[in-house]
Design an enzyme around this catalytic site. Structure first.
Site, short mmCIF file in Angstrom:
data_model
loop_
_atom_site.label_atom_id
_atom_site.label_comp_id
_atom_site.label_asym_id
_atom_site.label_seq_id
_atom_site.Cartn_x
_atom_site.Cartn_y
_atom_site.Cartn_z
N ASP A 42 30.96 32.87 34.32
CA ASP A 42 31.42 31.52 34.03
C ASP A 42 30.31 30.53 34.39
OD1 ASP A 42 31.46 31.17 36.78
OD2 ASP A 42 33.62 31.21 36.95
N LYS A 49 33.97 37.57 29.64
CA LYS A 49 34.19 36.94 30.95
C LYS A 49 35.62 37.15 31.41
CE LYS A 49 35.10 32.59 31.18
NZ LYS A 49 35.02 31.12 31.05
#
Length: 213
Positions: free
Chosen positions: A153, A135
């Site tokens: 996220d 991420k």
């Protein structure tokens, strides 16, 4: 909108939201593409700070570090990340990660300049920069102008579930799980005719009310 959209949910709502925010979203993406190489390091610092901390607080911390410079003492750097006006969780660990990235940033710069495939560049960053997961590496690359990488996220994952792109929220994200969901996100973006990068910022603004980086 392409055939297959019936497998998803809330497409009309999504298109209407995009229409009202598309100019601002595209302007933000243009901002990312315009970031200069000399600013890449602090974009990386920002992405090292965001896990478990708010984007706003990470931005405040970066502004402070830009003003004061990166000190070589880990304890001093950690103290700068632990201010009354903002709170960076795991500031001691993140200070170590920042110093590690600072020490090898010339190598990182060379890799960014020489690797044109964003997916391969992301994997290299995950393997070589402490504190960057899939991420965070995706986030960093998006913030310096790379496209078509998913930043998975909690905001994005909740919206993917909302639109039936994924059935449930994953408790953890292994490399395999990350890539699987990213592929589903890419197919969804293609189906609805909105780029994955625009959808990312649209979902973020839907959750937070702002089009942040």
């Amino acid at each position: 909108m392409k055939r297959g959209a019936g497998t998803y949910r809330g497409m009309e709502e999504l298109q209407a939201e995009l229409a009202s925010r598309q100019l601002a979203i595209r302007a933000r993406l243009a901002d990312f593409a315009a970031v200069k190489p000399e600013d890449y390091f602090f974009e990386l610092v920002y992405c090292l700070l965001t896990p478990q901390s708010s984007a706003v607080n990470a931005g405040k911390a970066v502004a402070l570090l830009q003003a004061r410079g990166i000190c070589a003492d880990c304890t001093e750097l950690a103290a700068l990340l632990h201010q009354e006006e903002f709170y960076i969780r795991f500031h001691n660990t993140k200070a170590r990660h920042i110093l590690d990235a600072h020490g090898k940033f010339r190598e990182i710069e060379v890799r960014i300049a020489g690797e044109k495939d964003a997916a391969r560049l992301r994997e290299w960053l995950v393997l070589n920069v402490k504190g960057l997961g899939w991420k965070e590496a995706s986030h960093f690359l998006r913030n310096i102008g790379c496209r078509n990488l998913a930043i998975l996220d909690r905001h994005i994952l909740r919206n993917l579930q909302r639109h039936r792109v994924i059935r449930s929220l994953p408790k953890t994200l292994t490399k395999k799980q990350y890539h699987t969901i990213e592929q589903k996100f890419a197919r969804f973006a293609e189906t609805v005719g909105i780029s994955m990068d625009e959808l990312d910022l649209l979902f973020w603004s839907r959750e937070t009310g702002e089009i942040l980086k």
